[in-house]
Design a protein around this motif. Sequence first.
Motif, PDB file in Angstrom:
ATOM      1  N   ARG A  24       0.819  -1.268  -0.183  1.00  0.00           N
ATOM      2  CA  ARG A  24       0.193   0.138   0.220  1.00  0.00           C
ATOM      3  C   ARG A  24       0.910   1.366   0.100  1.00  0.00           C
ATOM      4  NH1 ARG A  24      -3.656  -1.962   4.712  1.00  0.00           N
ATOM      5  NH2 ARG A  24      -2.627  -0.546   5.800  1.00  0.00           N
ATOM      6  N   ILE A  25       0.194   2.325  -0.520  1.00  0.00           N
ATOM      7  CA  ILE A  25       0.961   3.653  -0.545  1.00  0.00           C
ATOM      8  C   ILE A  25       1.344   4.082   0.844  1.00  0.00           C
ATOM      9  CG2 ILE A  25       0.570   5.885  -1.010  1.00  0.00           C
ATOM     10  CD1 ILE A  25      -1.602   5.238  -2.968  1.00  0.00           C
ATOM     11  N   GLY A  26       2.679   4.389   1.013  1.00  0.00           N
ATOM     12  CA  GLY A  26       3.184   4.804   2.290  1.00  0.00           C
ATOM     13  C   GLY A  26       3.828   3.890   3.314  1.00  0.00           C
ATOM     14  N   THR A  27       3.955   2.600   2.810  1.00  0.00           N
ATOM     15  CA  THR A  27       4.363   1.636   3.158  1.00  0.00           C
ATOM     16  C   THR A  27       6.034   1.473   3.278  1.00  0.00           C
ATOM     17  OG1 THR A  27       2.883   0.008   2.611  1.00  0.00           O
ATOM     18  CG2 THR A  27       4.828  -0.993   3.245  1.00  0.00           C
ATOM     19  N   LEU A  28       6.809   1.427   4.337  1.00  0.00           N
ATOM     20  CA  LEU A  28       8.092   1.662   4.386  1.00  0.00           C
ATOM     21  C   LEU A  28       8.731   0.352   4.193  1.00  0.00           C
ATOM     22  CD1 LEU A  28      10.632   3.463   5.059  1.00  0.00           C
ATOM     23  CD2 LEU A  28      10.215   2.907   7.548  1.00  0.00           C
ATOM     24  N   VAL A  29       9.693   0.010   3.181  1.00  0.00           N
ATOM     25  CA  VAL A  29      10.281  -1.047   2.903  1.00  0.00           C
ATOM     26  C   VAL A  29      12.012  -0.991   3.065  1.00  0.00           C
ATOM     27  CG1 VAL A  29      11.240  -2.668   1.248  1.00  0.00           C
ATOM     28  CG2 VAL A  29       8.920  -1.561   1.066  1.00  0.00           C
ATOM     29  N   GLU A  30      12.512  -1.944   3.573  1.00  0.00           N
ATOM     30  CA  GLU A  30      13.912  -1.741   4.069  1.00  0.00           C
ATOM     31  C   GLU A  30      14.626  -3.060   3.022  1.00  0.00           C
ATOM     32  OE1 GLU A  30      17.100  -2.974   7.568  1.00  0.00           O
ATOM     33  OE2 GLU A  30      15.052  -3.549   7.852  1.00  0.00           O
ATOM     34  N   LEU A  31      15.637  -2.387   2.354  1.00  0.00           N
ATOM     35  CA  LEU A  31      16.622  -3.199   1.450  1.00  0.00           C
ATOM     36  C   LEU A  31      17.832  -3.395   1.815  1.00  0.00           C
ATOM     37  CD1 LEU A  31      16.685  -4.466  -1.389  1.00  0.00           C
ATOM     38  CD2 LEU A  31      17.312  -2.276  -2.447  1.00  0.00           C
ATOM     39  N   ILE A  32      18.222  -4.672   1.918  1.00  0.00           N
ATOM     40  CA  ILE A  32      19.560  -4.840   2.664  1.00  0.00           C
ATOM     41  C   ILE A  32      20.369  -5.467   1.236  1.00  0.00           C
ATOM     42  CG2 ILE A  32      21.027  -6.541   4.123  1.00  0.00           C
ATOM     43  CD1 ILE A  32      18.396  -6.257   5.976  1.00  0.00           C
ATOM     44  N   SER A  33      21.483  -5.124   1.007  1.00  0.00           N
ATOM     45  CA  SER A  33      22.347  -5.792  -0.105  1.00  0.00           C
ATOM     46  C   SER A  33      23.781  -5.474   0.329  1.00  0.00           C
ATOM     47  CB  SER A  33      22.157  -4.641  -1.135  1.00  0.00           C
ATOM     48  OG  SER A  33      22.836  -5.129  -2.169  1.00  0.00           O
ATOM     49  N   THR A  34      24.501  -6.178  -0.313  1.00  0.00           N
ATOM     50  CA  THR A  34      26.025  -6.430  -0.145  1.00  0.00           C
ATOM     51  C   THR A  34      26.596  -5.796  -1.367  1.00  0.00           C
ATOM     52  OG1 THR A  34      25.975  -8.681  -0.748  1.00  0.00           O
ATOM     53  CG2 THR A  34      26.168  -8.441   1.446  1.00  0.00           C
ATOM     54  N   ASP A  35      25.800  -5.556  -2.192  1.00  0.00           N
ATOM     55  CA  ASP A  35      26.257  -4.927  -3.536  1.00  0.00           C
ATOM     56  C   ASP A  35      26.602  -3.289  -3.326  1.00  0.00           C
ATOM     57  OD1 ASP A  35      26.918  -3.976  -6.026  1.00  0.00           O
ATOM     58  OD2 ASP A  35      25.179  -4.645  -6.940  1.00  0.00           O
ATOM     59  N   ARG A  36      27.803  -2.905  -3.320  1.00  0.00           N
ATOM     60  CA  ARG A  36      28.287  -1.772  -3.288  1.00  0.00           C
ATOM     61  C   ARG A  36      27.434  -0.451  -4.158  1.00  0.00           C
ATOM     62  NH1 ARG A  36      34.391   0.720  -3.373  1.00  0.00           N
ATOM     63  NH2 ARG A  36      33.974   2.733  -2.827  1.00  0.00           N
ATOM     64  N   GLY A  37      27.114  -1.186  -5.288  1.00  0.00           N
ATOM     65  CA  GLY A  37      26.327  -0.338  -6.277  1.00  0.00           C
ATOM     66  C   GLY A  37      24.877   0.278  -5.710  1.00  0.00           C
ATOM     67  N   LEU A  38      24.573  -0.383  -4.752  1.00  0.00           N
ATOM     68  CA  LEU A  38      23.153   0.035  -4.147  1.00  0.00           C
ATOM     69  C   LEU A  38      23.450   1.445  -3.921  1.00  0.00           C
ATOM     70  CD1 LEU A  38      20.557  -1.132  -3.316  1.00  0.00           C
ATOM     71  CD2 LEU A  38      21.113  -0.995  -1.173  1.00  0.00           C
ATOM     72  N   GLU A  39      24.299   2.199  -3.203  1.00  0.00           N
ATOM     73  CA  GLU A  39      24.591   3.322  -2.926  1.00  0.00           C
ATOM     74  C   GLU A  39      24.244   4.362  -4.101  1.00  0.00           C
ATOM     75  OE1 GLU A  39      27.739   4.106   0.334  1.00  0.00           O
ATOM     76  OE2 GLU A  39      28.624   3.314  -1.260  1.00  0.00           O
ATOM     77  N   ALA A  40      24.236   4.268  -5.473  1.00  0.00           N
ATOM     78  CA  ALA A  40      23.958   4.811  -6.625  1.00  0.00           C
ATOM     79  C   ALA A  40      22.532   4.498  -7.008  1.00  0.00           C
ATOM     80  CB  ALA A  40      25.066   4.885  -7.481  1.00  0.00           C
ATOM     81  N   ASP A  41      22.445   3.072  -7.123  1.00  0.00           N
ATOM     82  CA  ASP A  41      21.225   2.549  -7.658  1.00  0.00           C
ATOM     83  C   ASP A  41      20.061   3.090  -7.118  1.00  0.00           C
ATOM     84  OD1 ASP A  41      23.016   1.556  -9.723  1.00  0.00           O
ATOM     85  OD2 ASP A  41      22.991  -0.674  -8.666  1.00  0.00           O
TER      86      ASP A  41
END
Length: 83
Positions: free
Chosen positions: A29-46
């Motif tokens: 639903r709109i407004g939902t907060l999602v946490e994304l965890i990654s070991t890929d350094r590219g996430l900082e830009a992506d």
Amino acid sequence: MEAAVRVDTSGAACPVPILEIAKAIRRLRIGTLVELISTDRGLEADLPAWCEATGHTLVRMERRGASYVGWVRKAGEQQGHGA
């Protein structure tokens, strides 16, 4: 920060983290907060670029050891593709 949904893509390389958060956020639903965890350094830009392209809000990014963690709030209207 307490997210309603956690998407852990540890060990996966680009573009998997973005594909996985896009898939997860579609079902929420709109407004939902999602946490994304990654070991890929590219996430900082992506992740910020993806949020800008889709209209979702990047609430916060941080580094936790070898992991990159981002919190994204689902927008009301998607402005781009991949949302």
